[in-house]
Design an enzyme around this catalytic site. Structure first.
Site, mmCIF file in Angstrom:
data_model
loop_
_atom_site.group_PDB
_atom_site.id
_atom_site.type_symbol
_atom_site.label_atom_id
_atom_site.label_comp_id
_atom_site.label_asym_id
_atom_site.label_seq_id
_atom_site.Cartn_x
_atom_site.Cartn_y
_atom_site.Cartn_z
ATOM 1 N N HIS A 74 31.796 2.374 25.415
ATOM 2 C CA HIS A 74 31.153 3.638 24.848
ATOM 3 C C HIS A 74 30.188 3.632 23.709
ATOM 4 C CE1 HIS A 74 36.070 4.224 22.837
ATOM 5 N NE2 HIS A 74 35.538 4.246 24.640
ATOM 6 N N GLU A 76 28.750 3.609 20.485
ATOM 7 C CA GLU A 76 27.872 2.429 20.305
ATOM 8 C C GLU A 76 28.441 2.016 20.415
ATOM 9 O OE1 GLU A 76 31.893 5.648 18.293
ATOM 10 O OE2 GLU A 76 31.364 4.281 20.411
ATOM 11 N N CYS A 104 36.153 4.380 16.865
ATOM 12 C CA CYS A 104 37.401 4.289 17.150
ATOM 13 C C CYS A 104 37.479 3.071 16.894
ATOM 14 C CB CYS A 104 37.520 4.386 19.004
ATOM 15 S SG CYS A 104 36.907 3.105 19.967
ATOM 16 N N CYS A 107 35.604 0.343 18.662
ATOM 17 C CA CYS A 107 33.979 0.454 18.016
ATOM 18 C C CYS A 107 33.884 -0.319 16.918
ATOM 19 C CB CYS A 107 33.092 1.536 18.024
ATOM 20 S SG CYS A 107 33.203 2.118 19.907
#
Length: 201
Positions: A74, A76, A104, A107
């Site tokens: 992701h 992040e 999410c 993360c």
């Protein structure tokens, strides 16, 4: 195809209204939007992140789990990894993370482990958001690190980028289905062979 995170609404979206958004927050969020554009160019869901310390951008990252064959890739996570390498430390105290979509749960956990001081996100994610939309990982007082969260910075722009991406995906999928049907229709006339959706004579 990844699910559109913005197709439903959540009452939690009203919980994190930003204070008057500072020029600084907007500036760094625009850098996160530029990172999201890189994800879109790669055919990935357009989410971008930048890691900041003071006025310095330490690292950036964009969403790329498909291309990397990595469910953890992701935006992040990419920014945190790059920032940790740049600073030579897996802890990133005093740093802020700007991301175009609400983090999410995965993360959120990494953000807390990295000791990030503040998270600033753009669009709320009513399907997987861990800053209040679905769960609020950062509100748990039992955890030994507390990250402050500001949500909704340039939310409309960040959300529109995601909506446009998924609209394009749906359009392309419809066009592909139409093209496939047209090929079947072209192949059938005069063959005497029933098509897959056509009863035999």
């Amino acid at each position: 195809m990844a699910a559109d995170p913005l197709t439903t609404t959540s009452a939690a979206q009203t919980d994190l209204q930003p204070n008057p958004v500072s020029e600084r927050d907007q500036r760094f969020m625009r850098l996160a939007q530029a990172a999201a554009d890189e994800a879109r160019a790669a055919g990935e869901v357009p989410v971008g992140a930048v890691l900041v310390r003071g006025e310095e951008v330490i690292a950036s990252g964009f969403n790329h789990p498909i291309g990397a064959h990595d469910p953890s890739a992701h935006a992040e996570m990419a920014a945190l990894r790059a920032g940790a390498h740049a600073l030579g430390n897996y802890r990133l105290p005093g740093c802020e993370l700007y991301v175009t979509l609400e983090p999410c749960l995965m993360c959120a956990g990494a953000i807390m482990h990295a000791r990030i001081a503040r998270v600033v996100f753009g669009a709320h994610d009513p399907k997987t958001g861990a800053c209040g939309s679905v769960v609020d990982a950062f509100a748990n007082e039992q955890l030994n690190h507390h990250t402050s969260v500001s949500g909704g910075v340039l939310a409309h722009e960040c959300g529109e980028a995601l909506r446009a991406f998924f609209a394009d995906r749906r359009r392309a999928s419809r066009e592909a289905r139409r093209a496939a049907r047209a090929q079947v229709d072209e192949a059938q006339p005069g063959t005497g062979v029933a098509g897959p959706d056509e009863p035999a004579a």
